[in-house]
Design a protein around this motif. Structure first.
Motif, PDB file in Angstrom:
ATOM      1  N   ARG A 177       0.835  -1.203   0.000  1.00  0.00           N
ATOM      2  CA  ARG A 177       0.000   0.000   0.000  1.00  0.00           C
ATOM      3  C   ARG A 177       0.872   1.257   0.000  1.00  0.00           C
ATOM      4  O   ARG A 177       0.570   2.236  -0.693  1.00  0.00           O
ATOM      5  N   ALA A 178       1.940   1.248   0.773  1.00  0.00           N
ATOM      6  CA  ALA A 178       2.836   2.405   0.812  1.00  0.00           C
ATOM      7  C   ALA A 178       3.489   2.634  -0.548  1.00  0.00           C
ATOM      8  O   ALA A 178       3.576   3.768  -1.035  1.00  0.00           O
ATOM      9  N   THR A 179       3.954   1.552  -1.180  1.00  0.00           N
ATOM     10  CA  THR A 179       4.591   1.667  -2.497  1.00  0.00           C
ATOM     11  C   THR A 179       3.600   2.181  -3.531  1.00  0.00           C
ATOM     12  O   THR A 179       3.909   3.095  -4.315  1.00  0.00           O
ATOM     13  N   LEU A 180       2.407   1.624  -3.544  1.00  0.00           N
ATOM     14  CA  LEU A 180       1.355   2.072  -4.448  1.00  0.00           C
ATOM     15  C   LEU A 180       1.061   3.553  -4.242  1.00  0.00           C
ATOM     16  O   LEU A 180       0.976   4.331  -5.206  1.00  0.00           O
ATOM     17  N   THR A 181       0.937   3.980  -3.011  1.00  0.00           N
ATOM     18  CA  THR A 181       0.576   5.362  -2.714  1.00  0.00           C
ATOM     19  C   THR A 181       1.668   6.337  -3.109  1.00  0.00           C
ATOM     20  O   THR A 181       1.387   7.401  -3.680  1.00  0.00           O
ATOM     21  N   PHE A 182       2.930   6.008  -2.843  1.00  0.00           N
ATOM     22  CA  PHE A 182       4.016   6.915  -3.199  1.00  0.00           C
ATOM     23  C   PHE A 182       4.098   7.089  -4.713  1.00  0.00           C
ATOM     24  O   PHE A 182       4.317   8.205  -5.213  1.00  0.00           O
ATOM     25  N   PHE A 183       3.923   6.005  -5.468  1.00  0.00           N
ATOM     26  CA  PHE A 183       3.921   6.142  -6.925  1.00  0.00           C
ATOM     27  C   PHE A 183       2.703   6.935  -7.401  1.00  0.00           C
ATOM     28  O   PHE A 183       2.793   7.692  -8.372  1.00  0.00           O
ATOM     29  N   GLU A 184       1.566   6.750  -6.740  1.00  0.00           N
ATOM     30  CA  GLU A 184       0.371   7.503  -7.118  1.00  0.00           C
ATOM     31  C   GLU A 184       0.589   8.999  -6.957  1.00  0.00           C
ATOM     32  O   GLU A 184       0.075   9.793  -7.751  1.00  0.00           O
ATOM     33  N   VAL A 185       1.332   9.395  -5.944  1.00  0.00           N
ATOM     34  CA  VAL A 185       1.635  10.816  -5.757  1.00  0.00           C
ATOM     35  C   VAL A 185       2.334  11.371  -6.995  1.00  0.00           C
ATOM     36  O   VAL A 185       1.960  12.425  -7.519  1.00  0.00           O
ATOM     37  N   ASP A 186       3.351  10.660  -7.469  1.00  0.00           N
ATOM     38  CA  ASP A 186       4.075  11.143  -8.647  1.00  0.00           C
ATOM     39  C   ASP A 186       3.166  11.229  -9.867  1.00  0.00           C
ATOM     40  O   ASP A 186       3.234  12.182 -10.648  1.00  0.00           O
ATOM     41  N   ARG A 187       2.312  10.225 -10.050  1.00  0.00           N
ATOM     42  CA  ARG A 187       1.406  10.280 -11.197  1.00  0.00           C
ATOM     43  C   ARG A 187       0.452  11.471 -11.068  1.00  0.00           C
ATOM     44  O   ARG A 187       0.208  12.186 -12.043  1.00  0.00           O
ATOM     45  N   ASN A 188      -0.073  11.692  -9.889  1.00  0.00           N
ATOM     46  CA  ASN A 188      -0.997  12.807  -9.686  1.00  0.00           C
ATOM     47  C   ASN A 188      -0.332  14.153  -9.942  1.00  0.00           C
ATOM     48  O   ASN A 188      -0.979  15.099 -10.394  1.00  0.00           O
ATOM     49  N   LEU A 189       0.960  14.237  -9.640  1.00  0.00           N
ATOM     50  CA  LEU A 189       1.692  15.490  -9.808  1.00  0.00           C
ATOM     51  C   LEU A 189       2.232  15.687 -11.218  1.00  0.00           C
ATOM     52  O   LEU A 189       2.706  16.774 -11.545  1.00  0.00           O
ATOM     53  N   SER A 190       2.182  14.662 -12.034  1.00  0.00           N
ATOM     54  CA  SER A 190       2.898  14.685 -13.311  1.00  0.00           C
ATOM     55  C   SER A 190       2.381  15.730 -14.289  1.00  0.00           C
ATOM     56  O   SER A 190       3.104  16.121 -15.214  1.00  0.00           O
TER      57      SER A 190
END
Length: 405
Positions: A177-190
């Motif tokens: 869940r932590a790994t998924l969430t951290f990558f989601e942050v980058d996608r959201n900011l892209s």
């Protein structure tokens, strides 16, 4: 409660920095505590529950931020995490569903190149952590691969079972869940141009009581700790006996052993030493794991967190401390944990650490978070760094006098 804004479907779609998740948020700014007469709510903002001190130092702006919340997570995920990391069969049915789901989230974020990413983490990371779903992983993985360069070789890490054909039907665990969430942050900011060169380091601590009857994190006798970490913010534990700090994070600098091996294996060597003798990746970045800094992602800078876990006998541990590098660049882990000794409450402890780091000449944004555990106020042994701190204090006073002459 932490506010959740709802975004209207009318008109243009707001940018990721303007929108919040519309999935039902279960997180709170209080923890539920079970009593003979029912549940009571203890506010996390109380100085006796979480202690926070921060200052912008000599900087003109603040890039350090933090967040805390009591999350509501699927007990099946929590069972899987406990089994995976500690080999324990935790029976969630022995406590009420509300308390079985309760996980304490504490995050510290240190921005660089601006405050956009660290502010986004303050506002969003706890909500994203709670609302992310396994079904998000395949689409997210396609986006990760589209970054190119380093990530063309990325096979998903702990996300891999949910990318496989057919994907696993297992629930997530906290590491995934932590790994998924951290990558989601980058996608959201892209989609935000500024985040090409703006980023933040982050450390998140998750505390899950395994007691039955249920107890909150600050009095739990058996406590599962999970730390997800990118960069050089730090998390450490202070035991009741002895008091020597137990680090839960390692700085993700370009010349750190784990990072240099990872980067050289995938990207060759791009470490450049600057005029101050500091190693920088691509000649620009101190940290090789962070959120944001999207222009460097294809060169191996990753938001994939390093996750560490520890099963705590709560009464053996006095407190946990999270600091930004404005503090850890000035003080050692042992000095930090020793400074918190004997404080009447966590907020006073956090302020003592912050004030001493600034007394020694700390000029950067600085943040300290002190989280009490069941052994709070019961420290045994001597303050091993007291004499060293006094010597450093005298040296700092002398240096300041010379500077003013």
């Amino acid at each position: 409660m932490l506010a959740v804004r709802r975004i209207s479907a009318v008109g243009h779609r707001p940018s990721p920095l303007q929108q919040l998740r519309t999935r039902g948020a279960g997180y709170h700014d209080y923890v539920r505590v079970e009593t003979p007469s029912g549940h009571i709510r203890v506010p996390l903002s109380s100085p006796k529950v979480i202690g926070i001190a921060n200052d912008r130092g000599d900087r003109s702006h603040q890039e350090d931020f933090y967040s805390f919340a009591a999350l509501s997570l699927d007990p099946k995920e929590l069972q899987r995490s406990v089994k995976k990391h500690f080999g324990i069969e935790w029976d969630s049915t022995k406590v009420s569903d509300l308390l079985a789901r309760q996980v304490m989230f504490v995050g510290i974020y240190d921005g660089h190149g601006g405050s956009m990413v660290s502010q986004y983490l303050r506002q969003e990371l706890h909500g994203l952590f709670e609302s992310s779903k396994a079904s998000d992983i395949p689409e997210l993985y396609d986006w990760i691969r589209s970054l190119g360069g380093y990530f063309k070789r990325f096979r998903g890490g702990v996300l891999a079972p949910w990318i496989a054909e057919p994907p696993t039907e297992d629930p997530l665990d906290l590491e995934t869940r932590a790994t998924l969430t951290f990558f989601e942050v980058d996608r959201n900011l892209s989609s935000e141009e500024a985040t090409q060169t703006c980023g933040a380091t982050a450390s998140v601590a998750l505390l899950h009581s395994l007691d039955a009857p249920a107890t909150p994190f600050f009095s739990a006798k058996r406590l599962a700790l999970t730390v997800a970490h990118c960069g050089d913010t730090r998390v450490m534990l202070c035991p009741v006996k002895g008091g020597k700090a137990c680090p839960m994070t390692e700085n993700h600098h370009a010349d750190a052993r784990v990072e240099s091996i990872r980067l050289r294996r995938m990207m060759g060597s791009s470490i450049i030493t600057d005029s101050y003798g500091e190693s920088r990746w691509m000649g620009a970045l101190t940290n090789t794991r962070c959120l944001g800094d999207l222009r460097y992602k294809k060169f191996g800078v990753t938001p994939e967190p390093e996750v560490r876990t520890k099963l705590l006998n709560g009464e053996e541990w006095a407190y946990m401390v999270l600091v930004s590098d404005g503090v850890s660049s000035v003080l050692s882990d042992d000095e930090i944990t020793d400074l918190a000794r004997g404080s009447p409450d966590p907020r006073t402890a956090a302020k003592k650490i912050l004030d001493f780091s600034q007394e020694l000449g700390g000029e950067d944004n600085a943040t300290v978070i002190v989280v009490p555990l069941a052994g709070w106020g019961k420290n045994e042994g001597t303050d091993e760094t007291k004499e060293l701190r006094e010597y450093r204090r005298i040296q700092a006073i002398g240096s300041e006098r010379q500077r003013r002459m």
